[in-house]
Enzyme design. Structure first.
Site, mmCIF file in Angstrom:
data_model
loop_
_atom_site.group_PDB
_atom_site.id
_atom_site.type_symbol
_atom_site.label_atom_id
_atom_site.label_comp_id
_atom_site.label_asym_id
_atom_site.label_seq_id
_atom_site.Cartn_x
_atom_site.Cartn_y
_atom_site.Cartn_z
ATOM 1 N N ARG A 57 0.854 -1.172 0.000
ATOM 2 C CA ARG A 57 0.000 0.000 0.000
ATOM 3 C C ARG A 57 0.902 1.238 0.000
ATOM 4 O O ARG A 57 1.800 1.359 0.831
ATOM 5 C CB ARG A 57 -0.854 0.025 1.251
ATOM 6 C CG ARG A 57 -1.665 1.296 1.338
ATOM 7 C CD ARG A 57 -2.337 1.419 2.667
ATOM 8 N NE ARG A 57 -3.190 2.588 2.698
ATOM 9 C CZ ARG A 57 -3.450 3.275 3.795
ATOM 10 N NH1 ARG A 57 -2.936 2.907 4.942
ATOM 11 N NH2 ARG A 57 -4.238 4.317 3.748
ATOM 12 N N HIS A 174 -16.645 5.470 3.594
ATOM 13 C CA HIS A 174 -15.611 4.798 4.390
ATOM 14 C C HIS A 174 -15.472 5.571 5.698
ATOM 15 O O HIS A 174 -14.912 6.665 5.722
ATOM 16 C CB HIS A 174 -14.289 4.766 3.614
ATOM 17 C CG HIS A 174 -13.159 4.138 4.369
ATOM 18 N ND1 HIS A 174 -12.575 2.948 3.994
ATOM 19 C CD2 HIS A 174 -12.498 4.525 5.495
ATOM 20 C CE1 HIS A 174 -11.611 2.630 4.847
ATOM 21 N NE2 HIS A 174 -11.541 3.575 5.766
ATOM 22 N N LEU A 175 -16.036 5.007 6.769
ATOM 23 C CA LEU A 175 -16.024 5.695 8.068
ATOM 24 C C LEU A 175 -15.179 4.886 9.046
ATOM 25 O O LEU A 175 -15.662 3.955 9.696
ATOM 26 C CB LEU A 175 -17.461 5.850 8.608
ATOM 27 C CG LEU A 175 -18.515 6.433 7.635
ATOM 28 C CD1 LEU A 175 -19.885 6.503 8.297
ATOM 29 C CD2 LEU A 175 -18.104 7.818 7.134
ATOM 30 N N VAL A 297 -16.442 2.324 11.824
ATOM 31 C CA VAL A 297 -17.703 2.969 12.203
ATOM 32 C C VAL A 297 -18.819 2.541 11.244
ATOM 33 O O VAL A 297 -19.910 2.152 11.674
ATOM 34 C CB VAL A 297 -17.552 4.508 12.202
ATOM 35 C CG1 VAL A 297 -18.886 5.189 12.487
ATOM 36 C CG2 VAL A 297 -16.488 4.942 13.213
ATOM 37 N N GLY A 298 -18.552 2.596 9.958
ATOM 38 C CA GLY A 298 -19.575 2.284 8.958
ATOM 39 C C GLY A 298 -20.091 0.857 9.069
ATOM 40 O O GLY A 298 -21.287 0.596 8.873
ATOM 41 N N GLU A 350 -8.888 -3.930 2.360
ATOM 42 C CA GLU A 350 -7.896 -3.273 1.507
ATOM 43 C C GLU A 350 -6.762 -4.225 1.139
ATOM 44 O O GLU A 350 -6.250 -4.188 0.022
ATOM 45 C CB GLU A 350 -7.356 -2.019 2.214
ATOM 46 C CG GLU A 350 -8.383 -0.896 2.230
ATOM 47 C CD GLU A 350 -8.087 0.201 3.241
ATOM 48 O OE1 GLU A 350 -8.212 -0.069 4.460
ATOM 49 O OE2 GLU A 350 -7.752 1.315 2.837
#
Ligand code: ADP
Length: 364
Positions: A57, A174-175, A297-298, A350
């Site tokens: 990444r 994205h939270l 969170v999401g 990811e």
């Protein structure tokens, strides 16, 4: 094909080993102070003898990197030149690549950029309304981040709904500790809330998201704060943390349930910002097929999902309370049966997306 994925963050190293797209090993090293040492530890303690490639990444790929890229010295130079745009992230990403190259000589190293998915954003969305020469000279543009997550989540949403991504418009939310919204048109990023840096847009754990830029001038001129102090304020001591003292949404929800007013207000500021982006991206896309929540969170905070989309029935957007609050995990639909806009929860991955993009590059 066996792929090792390394995700070196400012304080943690996440890694995963994948065989033909399936996870076979992985882990998370937290409170990392020396990224190079953490990567060495992963490579020493994991069976990496037969990996075909390492996917890394890399946070900032500027305007140049639009796809996963095979790493060579020239690519490393280019990523190094982008350090001023991502001072906390690109240096640790580069460290991880250096150690993997050293310990696995001859194994292809692939950089997968957080910004790459957003390179389809049209100029009207990518440009800030400032003097174009100043912007161009200084690389001032909306780059966007979390691209690997938004790409993964929007494609999984199409899969979940049994639709072709090319025909689907999705608002991806994205939270996590960091948070961003992305308008995905036909599988391609069309607009996103993070900009030059990850500071813009939504309210986050410790970052302010959008503020009037004049706040910075005011704090400097009137309050006498240095730019370093203001940088620290907006990145480390703002967002939920600044509003109520806690940056973890679990704690904010607990305190709100117990009647804590500061926590309740922080929750409202957070959810109102999400809702404002949903409205803005609905207008930009013209038609929205799905809204998808992801990240810490999401994926987990049902009250955030409900409040962020409350009162939008006239736009065809609704959350079914039973589905939303079921505590179910995994990819799921939380809108009522037959709703015009599908509201979904899709756990992001990811590392898997990086593994898939790396494998795809090698077999191309
Ligand atoms: P990162 O952005 O660092 O990858 P995550 O996506 O894991 O982070 O999100 C971390 C955040 O998710 C935590 O700070 C916490 O606020 C939130 N979170 C995790 N689990 C829950 C939960 N069960 N309920 C509410 N919030 C949660």
């Amino acid at each position: 094909m066996k792929i090792l994925v390394l995700n070196c963050g400012s304080a943690s190293v996440k890694w995963g080993l994948y065989a033909d797209g399936k996870p076979i090993d992985g882990g998370l090293i937290e409170r990392v102070t020396d990224c190079a040492q953490a990567v060495r530890e992963v490579l020493f303690t994991t069976d990496v003898s037969d990996v075909d490639a390492v996917g890394h990444r890399v946070v900032h790929g500027g305007l140049r990197f639009t796809t996963p890229t095979l790493v060579d010295d020239e690519v490393l130079d280019a990523v190094t030149r982008l350090v001023p745009l991502a001072p906390l992230h690109n240096p640790v990403n580069l460290e991880g690549i250096a150690i993997a190259r050293e310990m696995l000589p001859g194994v292809p190293q692939v950089a997968v950029f957080d910004t790459a998915f957003h390179r389809t954003i049209p100029p009207a969305q990518a440009m800030y309304a400032i003097d174009v020469e100043v912007a161009q000279e200084n690389g001032i543009a909306r780059y966007g981040f979390h691209g690997t997550s938004h790409a993964y989540v929007s494609h999984r949403t199409a899969e979940l709904l049994g639709r072709d991504p090319a025909g689907l418009n999705v608002i991806s939310l994205h939270l996590g500790n960091g948070a961003s919204a992305c308008a995905v048109r036909g599988g391609l990023s069309f607009a996103t809330s993070m900009g030059l840096s990850p500071l813009e847009g939504l309210v986050m754990g410790t970052r302010s998201g959008n503020i009037d830029p004049a706040v910075v001038f005011h704090l400097h001129r009137v309050a006498g704060m240095s730019f370093e102090a203001i940088d620290d304020l907006l990145n480390q001591r703002s967002g939920l943390k600044g509003l109520c003292g806690d940056n973890d949404m679990r704690e904010v929800l607990r305190r709100r349930d117990a009647g804590d007013e500061a926590a309740a207000l922080a929750f409202d500021v957070y959810c109102d910002r999400v809702k404002a982006y949903v409205g803005a991206y609905y207008a930009l896309l013209g038609r929205v097929d799905a809204i998808t929540f992801t990240a810490g969170v999401g994926e987990n905070a049902a009250p955030v999902r409900a409040a962020s989309l409350s009162g939008l029935e006239a736009m065809g957007i609704a959350v079914d309370p039973a589905r939303n609050g079921s505590g179910e995990r995994g990819e799921r639909l939380i809108s009522p049966e037959g709703a015009a806009v599908a509201v979904c929860v899709v756990p992001t991955d990811e590392e898997l997306e990086i593994a898939n993009q790396t494998a795809e590059l090698l077999t191309r």
